[in-house]
Design a protein around this motif. Sequence first.
Motif, short mmCIF file in Angstrom:
data_model
loop_
_atom_site.label_atom_id
_atom_site.label_comp_id
_atom_site.label_asym_id
_atom_site.label_seq_id
_atom_site.Cartn_x
_atom_site.Cartn_y
_atom_site.Cartn_z
N GLU A 15 0.94 -1.31 0.19
CA GLU A 15 0.04 -0.04 -0.06
C GLU A 15 0.91 1.20 0.17
N ARG A 16 1.89 1.36 0.94
CA ARG A 16 2.56 2.28 0.86
C ARG A 16 3.43 2.63 -0.27
N ILE A 17 3.93 1.52 -1.02
CA ILE A 17 4.78 1.61 -2.38
C ILE A 17 3.67 2.17 -3.70
N GLN A 18 2.29 1.64 -3.35
CA GLN A 18 1.46 2.14 -4.34
C GLN A 18 1.30 3.51 -4.42
N GLU A 19 1.08 4.00 -3.16
CA GLU A 19 0.70 5.56 -2.73
C GLU A 19 2.14 6.30 -3.34
N MET A 20 3.23 6.05 -3.22
CA MET A 20 4.31 6.65 -3.57
C MET A 20 4.39 6.66 -5.23
N ARG A 21 4.21 5.33 -5.74
CA ARG A 21 4.37 5.18 -7.13
C ARG A 21 3.15 5.95 -7.86
N GLY A 22 2.07 6.03 -7.25
CA GLY A 22 0.90 6.39 -8.04
C GLY A 22 0.20 5.63 -9.41
#
Length: 273
Positions: A15-22
């Motif tokens: 979830e954190r990576i998805q938030e940073m990646r967009g």
Amino acid sequence: MNSKPSNDLPSHANERIQEMRGNDPKHRRLFTSDLSVNEFLLVKEAGFEPVGMVVGCSMYHIGYQWAGVNQSMEMTVLTQAMYHARELAMSRMEEEADALGADGIVAVRLTAKHMEWEPNMAEFVAIGTAVRASNRDISYRTLDNKPFTSDLSGQDFWTLLRAGYRPLGMVMGNCVYHVAYQGMGQWFKNLGKNTEMTNFTQALYDARELAMERMQAEAIHLKAEGIVGVQLNEGRYSWSSHVIEFFAIGTAVLPIREDHHIPAPQLMLSLNE
């Protein structure tokens, strides 16, 4: 290059990576970094964009191995456990960077801490800042198409690139060694004398050499020209007083051009009072 959430990472990490990646990898929504301000700006000056802090960890139970009190020997079971636990933490950090579409990880910190509530259990943590090269015509990834890793600071990373080298990956070697106890006869013989304890010297020398040799073997496997920023650490953890680990770690590098000219240092005057 992998840019999808990984099934091997915890759900909150994905979830954190998805938030940073967009949704669009070319237009990221947010990055995090443990670089200082100077390091952050120098990494950008070197042509890399920070894309996010990445973390890998491993809680590992360290097994037991018996050794005779009068015998100097490598504790291979403990050596393998300490290496494997670090490797797990590093690989999970690399996996997060890969999911972010990063080309590498800079300023990596790799730590080990034994738990007070369980002496035979230790936590291994790898933390760094994932970066992506602005120039997409050059690949900075490893031979296995993974993000490179480096424990160099942002300043050293900038200097390395300016000098015509690039990091290939962090390389490490370790050795857990049992140092034989001093015999009673030897104790009486050396009583009151200044003398080298040659058996102890040789045991510690052998253990350091094994750690260094294994680190160099990893660099050769990466086809590196050399290793910079080498650190050789000694740790005792929760073992007996005569069991020591030597851990060698550094960044394997390779030249990217023949010219390695470095601008001459310039005098700078501080205006601070």
